[in-house]
Every structure is written in C-alpha cells, then in structure tokens.
Motif scaffolding. Structure first.
Motif, mmCIF file in Angstrom:
data_model
loop_
_atom_site.group_PDB
_atom_site.id
_atom_site.type_symbol
_atom_site.label_atom_id
_atom_site.label_comp_id
_atom_site.label_asym_id
_atom_site.label_seq_id
_atom_site.Cartn_x
_atom_site.Cartn_y
_atom_site.Cartn_z
ATOM 1 N N PHE A 131 -83.061 33.715 -12.024
ATOM 2 C CA PHE A 131 -84.371 34.098 -12.562
ATOM 3 C C PHE A 131 -84.367 35.553 -13.018
ATOM 4 C CE2 PHE A 131 -88.723 35.708 -11.915
ATOM 5 C CZ PHE A 131 -89.378 34.918 -12.843
ATOM 6 N N LYS A 132 -83.768 36.448 -12.222
ATOM 7 C CA LYS A 132 -83.707 37.867 -12.600
ATOM 8 C C LYS A 132 -82.868 38.070 -13.857
ATOM 9 C CE LYS A 132 -84.525 39.979 -8.118
ATOM 10 N NZ LYS A 132 -83.981 40.825 -7.050
ATOM 11 N N ILE A 133 -81.772 37.340 -13.963
ATOM 12 C CA ILE A 133 -80.935 37.441 -15.161
ATOM 13 C C ILE A 133 -81.728 36.996 -16.384
ATOM 14 C CG2 ILE A 133 -78.871 36.534 -16.310
ATOM 15 C CD1 ILE A 133 -77.549 36.391 -13.547
ATOM 16 N N LEU A 134 -82.474 35.890 -16.256
ATOM 17 C CA LEU A 134 -83.290 35.392 -17.365
ATOM 18 C C LEU A 134 -84.360 36.406 -17.757
ATOM 19 C CD1 LEU A 134 -83.895 33.028 -19.266
ATOM 20 C CD2 LEU A 134 -85.454 32.154 -17.519
ATOM 21 N N ILE A 135 -85.015 37.004 -16.778
ATOM 22 C CA ILE A 135 -86.045 38.015 -17.083
ATOM 23 C C ILE A 135 -85.430 39.205 -17.799
ATOM 24 C CG2 ILE A 135 -87.647 39.675 -16.012
ATOM 25 C CD1 ILE A 135 -88.648 36.778 -16.101
ATOM 26 N N ARG A 136 -84.238 39.643 -17.347
ATOM 27 C CA ARG A 136 -83.563 40.767 -18.028
ATOM 28 C C ARG A 136 -83.229 40.416 -19.474
ATOM 29 N NH1 ARG A 136 -80.248 42.225 -13.291
ATOM 30 N NH2 ARG A 136 -78.616 40.971 -14.198
ATOM 31 N N GLN A 137 -82.853 39.166 -19.711
ATOM 32 C CA GLN A 137 -82.547 38.744 -21.076
ATOM 33 C C GLN A 137 -83.799 38.767 -21.953
ATOM 34 O OE1 GLN A 137 -79.571 38.072 -22.582
ATOM 35 N NE2 GLN A 137 -78.714 38.846 -20.679
ATOM 36 N N LEU A 138 -84.913 38.351 -21.396
ATOM 37 C CA LEU A 138 -86.154 38.307 -22.178
ATOM 38 C C LEU A 138 -86.813 39.671 -22.330
ATOM 39 C CD1 LEU A 138 -87.707 35.013 -20.790
ATOM 40 C CD2 LEU A 138 -86.782 35.402 -23.083
ATOM 41 N N ALA A 139 -86.524 40.587 -21.418
ATOM 42 C CA ALA A 139 -87.209 41.879 -21.427
ATOM 43 C C ALA A 139 -86.445 42.963 -22.182
ATOM 44 C CB ALA A 139 -87.465 42.333 -19.988
ATOM 45 N N ASN A 140 -85.391 42.612 -22.894
ATOM 46 C CA ASN A 140 -84.709 43.666 -23.648
ATOM 47 C C ASN A 140 -85.464 43.953 -24.946
ATOM 48 O OD1 ASN A 140 -83.621 42.245 -25.948
ATOM 49 N ND2 ASN A 140 -82.044 41.390 -24.611
ATOM 50 N N LEU A 141 -85.216 45.091 -25.527
ATOM 51 C CA LEU A 141 -85.995 45.574 -26.666
ATOM 52 C C LEU A 141 -85.943 44.636 -27.866
ATOM 53 C CD1 LEU A 141 -87.743 47.823 -27.823
ATOM 54 C CD2 LEU A 141 -85.648 48.958 -28.567
ATOM 55 N N MET A 142 -84.773 44.135 -28.195
ATOM 56 C CA MET A 142 -84.649 43.267 -29.365
ATOM 57 C C MET A 142 -85.466 41.990 -29.197
ATOM 58 S SD MET A 142 -83.632 42.785 -32.384
ATOM 59 C CE MET A 142 -82.499 44.096 -32.634
ATOM 60 N N THR A 143 -85.415 41.402 -28.009
ATOM 61 C CA THR A 143 -86.176 40.176 -27.766
ATOM 62 C C THR A 143 -87.682 40.457 -27.838
ATOM 63 O OG1 THR A 143 -84.389 39.364 -26.379
ATOM 64 C CG2 THR A 143 -86.496 38.246 -26.181
ATOM 65 N N LEU A 144 -88.102 41.590 -27.309
ATOM 66 C CA LEU A 144 -89.523 41.938 -27.370
ATOM 67 C C LEU A 144 -89.989 42.130 -28.816
ATOM 68 C CD1 LEU A 144 -89.780 44.347 -24.309
ATOM 69 C CD2 LEU A 144 -90.551 41.968 -24.473
ATOM 70 N N VAL A 148 -77.437 32.364 -24.817
ATOM 71 C CA VAL A 148 -76.071 32.900 -24.874
ATOM 72 C C VAL A 148 -75.941 34.101 -23.940
ATOM 73 C CG1 VAL A 148 -74.400 34.075 -26.370
ATOM 74 C CG2 VAL A 148 -75.575 32.030 -27.183
ATOM 75 N N GLY A 149 -76.908 35.017 -23.967
ATOM 76 C CA GLY A 149 -76.869 36.185 -23.087
ATOM 77 C C GLY A 149 -76.918 35.804 -21.626
ATOM 78 N N PHE A 150 -77.770 34.833 -21.284
ATOM 79 C CA PHE A 150 -77.876 34.360 -19.902
ATOM 80 C C PHE A 150 -76.555 33.756 -19.442
ATOM 81 C CE2 PHE A 150 -78.577 30.949 -16.867
ATOM 82 C CZ PHE A 150 -79.281 31.603 -15.865
ATOM 83 N N ALA A 151 -75.965 32.906 -20.276
ATOM 84 C CA ALA A 151 -74.706 32.254 -19.902
ATOM 85 C C ALA A 151 -73.599 33.283 -19.675
ATOM 86 C CB ALA A 151 -74.293 31.253 -20.975
ATOM 87 N N GLN A 152 -73.511 34.262 -20.568
ATOM 88 C CA GLN A 152 -72.475 35.284 -20.420
ATOM 89 C C GLN A 152 -72.681 36.122 -19.172
ATOM 90 O OE1 GLN A 152 -72.694 37.413 -24.145
ATOM 91 N NE2 GLN A 152 -70.966 36.270 -24.983
ATOM 92 N N GLU A 153 -73.908 36.567 -18.935
ATOM 93 C CA GLU A 153 -74.175 37.416 -17.774
ATOM 94 C C GLU A 153 -74.009 36.647 -16.469
ATOM 95 O OE1 GLU A 153 -77.481 40.560 -16.099
ATOM 96 O OE2 GLU A 153 -77.627 39.856 -18.171
ATOM 97 N N PHE A 154 -74.449 35.396 -16.438
ATOM 98 C CA PHE A 154 -74.313 34.583 -15.232
ATOM 99 C C PHE A 154 -72.842 34.359 -14.902
ATOM 100 C CE2 PHE A 154 -74.551 30.633 -12.735
ATOM 101 C CZ PHE A 154 -75.472 31.032 -11.777
ATOM 102 N N MET A 166 -67.473 38.463 -10.960
ATOM 103 C CA MET A 166 -67.477 39.670 -10.135
ATOM 104 C C MET A 166 -67.629 39.327 -8.662
ATOM 105 S SD MET A 166 -66.837 42.283 -11.908
ATOM 106 C CE MET A 166 -67.276 43.536 -10.736
ATOM 107 N N ASP A 167 -68.465 38.355 -8.365
ATOM 108 C CA ASP A 167 -68.672 37.942 -6.985
ATOM 109 C C ASP A 167 -67.385 37.367 -6.385
ATOM 110 O OD1 ASP A 167 -70.422 37.752 -4.790
ATOM 111 O OD2 ASP A 167 -70.725 35.610 -5.170
ATOM 112 N N SER A 168 -66.680 36.556 -7.159
ATOM 113 C CA SER A 168 -65.428 35.979 -6.650
ATOM 114 C C SER A 168 -64.352 37.057 -6.507
ATOM 115 C CB SER A 168 -64.945 34.854 -7.554
ATOM 116 O OG SER A 168 -64.618 35.336 -8.825
#
Length: 147
Positions: A64-77, A108-114, A120-122
């Motif tokens: 959910f946080k990753i999705l919010i970050r994707q939607l809250a970037n300047l270009m998307t806004l 695409v941004g969500f998939a890449q960041e996730f 990184m976690d692994s």
C-alpha cells in the motif's frame, strides 16, 4: 552616552571526525586501549548502554505504501490535474487516455519498486556480517550487530 557593549564569551568546542584525530585523543574519548581492546564485560556493558549496531526501521514497506508513493509523485499529480481539466471541459477521450497513462505508469513503477524491495530484503537476509575485534588482547570474530 553609550557605553561599550560587553563582548560575550563564546566557547568553541572542537569536534572533529575520528579519522581526523590522533590515536591518543580517540583512545581518551572512547575510553579504550588500542593494544588490548575492550574486556568482554566492557563490551557487554557498552552493548547494554548503546544497544545493537543495526539500522532502525529497515523493514520492507507495505504494498500500500509503495502504491501511494507511486501515485503521489509530481508527474502523476500533474497527470491527475490534466484528467480533472479534461473532465471539466468534457474531453472524454483525452481524459481516458491520460487515465490509461496514469494506470500504466503506476503499475510499472509499482512492479519495479516492489521487486526491488523484495530483492533487497532477500539480500539482507543472505548476509551475516561479522567483524574482527580485539577483546582482552585477543582477536575474535563477533556478529556486527553486537558491536
């Protein structure tokens, strides 16, 4: 009429990074001997006082946080504002195209960041960093979190 103003004393405390200090000053500030190191009891006491040597809050962010970050970037806004304007002037086709761009960009941004977060976690789980330390004059290997 006007008296001399008294100058305030300012105390300048010299704080340099450890790599800029001489060894004697570092030994004094850290209360350690570089030839014998810490005793096991000193190391345990410092671990109790200062805690583990690990970064805080390193957990993986939620989807959910990753999705919010994707939607809250300047270009998307800006694109969301363009959709609002297109709806306001009743240009349905342009609004639909821009919504499609927003959805595609977010997906695409969500998939890449996730995927990057999972990688990184692994990697964090795979590493078990250790450090060689000096305890009572003997070199030993300890987990880095115990420093």
């Amino acid at each position: 009429m006007f008296g001399k103003a008294k100058a305030k004393k300012t105390v300048v405390v010299e704080t340099k990074p450890y790599h800029c200090m001489n060894i004697e000053r570092i030994q004094s500030e850290l209360d350690v001997n570089v030839t014998t190191g810490l005793t096991p009891s000193d190391a345990e006491q410092r671990l109790t006082v200062y805690g583990l040597n690990e970064m805080r809050g390193g957990g993986r962010p939620s989807a959910f946080k990753i999705l919010i970050r994707q939607l809250a970037n300047l270009m998307t806004l800006i694109l969301i504002a363009a959709v609002a304007i297109a709806f306001a002037i009743k240009d349905w086709i342009e609004a639909g195209v821009v919504i499609g761009v927003i959805v595609l960009n977010t997906a695409v941004g969500f998939a890449q960041e996730f995927k990057a977060e999972k990688t990184m976690d692994s990697l964090r789980k795979m590493t078990s960093p250790t450090s060689r330390v000096l305890r009572s004059g003997h070199q030993i290997v300890v987990p880095t979190v115990d420093l």
